[in-house]
Design a protein around this motif. Structure first.
Motif, PDB file in Angstrom:
ATOM      1  N   SER A 200      -7.001  -7.916  10.005  1.00  6.04           N
ATOM      2  CA  SER A 200      -7.964  -7.440   9.018  1.00  6.04           C
ATOM      3  C   SER A 200      -8.038  -5.916   9.017  1.00  6.04           C
ATOM      4  CB  SER A 200      -9.346  -8.035   9.305  1.00  6.04           C
ATOM      5  OG  SER A 200     -10.306  -7.547   8.393  1.00  6.04           O
ATOM      6  N   ASN A 201      -8.021  -5.325  10.202  1.00  6.37           N
ATOM      7  CA  ASN A 201      -8.043  -3.862  10.295  1.00  6.37           C
ATOM      8  C   ASN A 201      -6.784  -3.247   9.691  1.00  6.37           C
ATOM      9  OD1 ASN A 201     -10.516  -3.929  11.605  1.00  6.37           O
ATOM     10  ND2 ASN A 201      -9.613  -3.973  13.642  1.00  6.37           N
ATOM     11  N   GLY A 203      -5.003  -4.650   7.384  1.00  8.02           N
ATOM     12  CA  GLY A 203      -5.116  -4.876   5.944  1.00  8.02           C
ATOM     13  C   GLY A 203      -5.972  -3.820   5.266  1.00  8.02           C
ATOM     14  N   ASP A 204      -7.050  -3.407   5.933  1.00  8.90           N
ATOM     15  CA  ASP A 204      -7.897  -2.351   5.375  1.00  8.90           C
ATOM     16  C   ASP A 204      -7.106  -1.048   5.252  1.00  8.90           C
ATOM     17  OD1 ASP A 204     -10.008  -4.107   5.299  1.00  8.90           O
ATOM     18  OD2 ASP A 204     -10.930  -3.396   7.148  1.00  8.90           O
ATOM     19  N   ARG A 205      -6.312  -0.761   6.276  1.00  3.95           N
ATOM     20  CA  ARG A 205      -5.484   0.453   6.234  1.00  3.95           C
ATOM     21  C   ARG A 205      -4.431   0.353   5.140  1.00  3.95           C
ATOM     22  NH1 ARG A 205      -5.724   5.674   6.622  1.00  3.95           N
ATOM     23  NH2 ARG A 205      -3.724   6.617   7.197  1.00  3.95           N
ATOM     24  N   ARG A 206      -3.856  -0.845   4.988  1.00  2.00           N
ATOM     25  CA  ARG A 206      -2.850  -1.043   3.944  1.00  2.00           C
ATOM     26  C   ARG A 206      -3.466  -0.827   2.553  1.00  2.00           C
ATOM     27  NH1 ARG A 206      -1.129  -5.507   5.457  1.00  2.00           N
ATOM     28  NH2 ARG A 206       0.933  -4.988   6.290  1.00  2.00           N
ATOM     29  N   ASP A 207      -4.689  -1.303   2.355  1.00  2.00           N
ATOM     30  CA  ASP A 207      -5.361  -1.119   1.061  1.00  2.00           C
ATOM     31  C   ASP A 207      -5.550   0.365   0.750  1.00  2.00           C
ATOM     32  OD1 ASP A 207      -5.489  -3.833   0.733  1.00  2.00           O
ATOM     33  OD2 ASP A 207      -7.572  -4.021   1.373  1.00  2.00           O
ATOM     34  N   ILE A 208      -5.933   1.140   1.777  1.00  6.19           N
ATOM     35  CA  ILE A 208      -6.125   2.588   1.585  1.00  6.19           C
ATOM     36  C   ILE A 208      -4.808   3.257   1.199  1.00  6.19           C
ATOM     37  CG2 ILE A 208      -6.679   4.749   2.771  1.00  6.19           C
ATOM     38  CD1 ILE A 208      -8.711   3.124   4.448  1.00  6.19           C
TER      39      ILE A 208
END
Length: 232
Positions: A200-201, A203-208
């Motif tokens: 999840s962490n 994934g958050d970085r990937r979204d950014i």
């Protein structure tokens, strides 16, 4: 233009590195699936599942009540792209049968030999249908979908899938029953959940980074247009 292009390349490289990081974390947390250094129990994917079902074979189009996920919406790196969507109508009795819910794993059962078996966890709140070339794998409460998807997308998992795929007229196929017979380590749920948090962490970085890449692409296109139209 050179500076804008360099920024685009760096964003793409960072996204590729995140995919490599995901592979490394899986091995670090669960060990090599062949040697099993942590002594996890061995089972099959079927042991993890509540159900495994094929999607609808009905024809999709530009209009319909439900967006439908097709094999192109599942990426090789293990994510779901919500773009290039088509739509479909479903009879009320078929809505539960042919739609996905958050936490379902989508498994691409028919594709080229290199792409067959690509998998991803569906993480959208909106209701989507799924096409017949996909299998919807729904895990039991004793396991996490992220662990299952992580295994199927691991280097070891992809090698297993390539070796077992049956080629028919240039396409490779792994049906739902064959997928469920694949052997897999069954670590405690607490370990699987810890892996889900790490993913999840990431994934958050990937979204950014993905949002940043879109900005860089737009900037590059704008500069390029200005340069060649004489506006700059």
């Amino acid at each position: 233009l050179d500076k804008a292009d360099a920024l685009r390349r760096k964003r793409r490289e960072a996204l590729a590195l995140l995919d490599t990081l995901t592979q490394s974390i899986f091995v670090e947390m669960f060990g090599d699936p062949v040697s099993n250094p942590k002594g996890w129990a061995l089972g099959t994917i079927g042991d993890m599942l509540e159900s495994a079902n094929y999607g609808t074979s009905a024809k999709a189009g530009a209009d319909g009540a439900y967006p439908i996920l097709r094999m192109g919406n599942v990426t090789y790196s293990g994510s779901i792209k919500i773009d290039d969507l088509k739509f479909i109508d479903l009879a009320e009795k078929d809505v539960g049968k042919y739609t996905v819910r958050k936490g379902d794993v989508l498994f691409n059962r028919t594709n080229s030999a290199d792409l067959v078996g690509k998998s991803a966890v569906f993480n959208q709140d909106k209701v989507f249908a799924f096409a017949g070339y996909l299998v919807r794998a729904r895990v039991t409460g004793k396991h996490t979908p992220e662990y299952l998807s992580g295994y199927l997308n691991s280097i070891h998992g992809k090698a297993i899938l390539r070796n077992m795929a049956k080629s028919i007229v240039g396409m490779a196929n792994i049906n739902a029953k064959e997928m469920q017979r694949i052997k897999i380590l069954l670590p405690p749920k607490a370990e699987q959940e810890r892996y889900s948090v790490v993913l999840s962490n990431i994934g958050d970085r990937r979204d950014i980074l993905t949002t940043s890449l879109r900005v860089q692409e737009s900037l590059f296109a704008s500069l390029q247009f200005g340069a060649f139209s004489g506006a700059l």
